[in-house]
Design a protein around this motif. Sequence first.
Motif: not given
Lengths: 152, 152
Positions: A1-27
């Motif tokens: 199957m021609f697909k993205l890795s799970r890491m990339t998928d997780y990465g987008v989830v994390l980035l989305s979560s960070m994008a929800q709080r653009p003004d503060c740091l996320s640990t």
Amino acid sequence: MFKLSRMTDYGVVLLSSMAQRPDCLSTAPDLADRTMLPAPTVAKILKALAKGQVIVATRGAQGGYSLARPAADITVAEIIAALDGPVALTACVDGSDDNCSVERLCPLAGGWNRINLAVKAALDDVSLADLISECGMSDPAFGAAPGITLQQ
Amino acid sequence: MFKLSRMTDYGVVLLSSMAQRPDCLSTAPDLADRTMLPAPTVAKILKALAKGQVIVATRGAQGGYSLARPAADITVAEIIAALDGPVALTACVDGSDDNCSVERLCPLAGGWNRINLAVKAALDDVSLADLISECGMSDPAFGAAPGITLQQ
DNA sequence: CAATACAGTACTTATTTAGTCCTGTTTATA
DNA sequence: TATAAACAGGACTAAATAAGTACTGTATTG
């Protein structure tokens, strides 16, 4: 199957979560909690994203991560490049790490390169903001990982 | 790394070799000899290509395989679909086998689908003939596998 | 100086892919 | 009609890759 890795998928989830709080740091531990992803894995992915300059890290107490740029200026191609290496469908492609030994003889190299460029263009054309906004982020269920976990 | 499987790579080599002899059947052992790829693996790939209707099989003695259509009418997307399954970068994409459980809540699904369509369009746009002809096939070294073997 | 948090690396485990083998079916030809 | 050539399909093994974990080091705040 021609697909993205799970890491990339997780990465987008994390980035989305960070994008929800653009003004503060996320640990890292904080993001692991919010996304329900395993903490060591989250830490690993964030390190890779920081190295790829998709996010910036602030060290020390009260430190954390934040997006390096507005979500609209972060492309999917960048995210993939940071987590899975550059997009190179085959070894016979410009920019690939290990080029095949008989490159000059291989009649397929040019064709693969064409495909590779087309795919890369497609990935360059979609930003993190596009990915997030397409269906709105109003649903409180967002943030739970299973919804976007990849099949394997 | 975001890349094609070795099976797809081998598949293109085999199809190229078959395209050189459009008027006669090629048997699995014959193709294995010509491409220097391991015979059982060649047989496996040819079966998959036949199942995906990229090539047609003639059974019995004096049988073999031939391209189902002219090389110009066989797309890279078809070859990938036959050997690696349909192009579906994530589970959240139309046509994927196992759709994720909370699909309706996932705000990223639409975005991934957009990317997936773009990639698929890029792959649909290149034919086997394009892949072969881009650099000419005059070099006698063509047919040896190592030249287009993928990195892993 | 102690606690927090990122950086880097090495290691283990799990998953996937590649490769092999075996049995069955079809067909040409001697 | 018997035999050999050749594909079909599935089961199994082994190798390569990716994912996940743990540990040590460095920077920064209070």
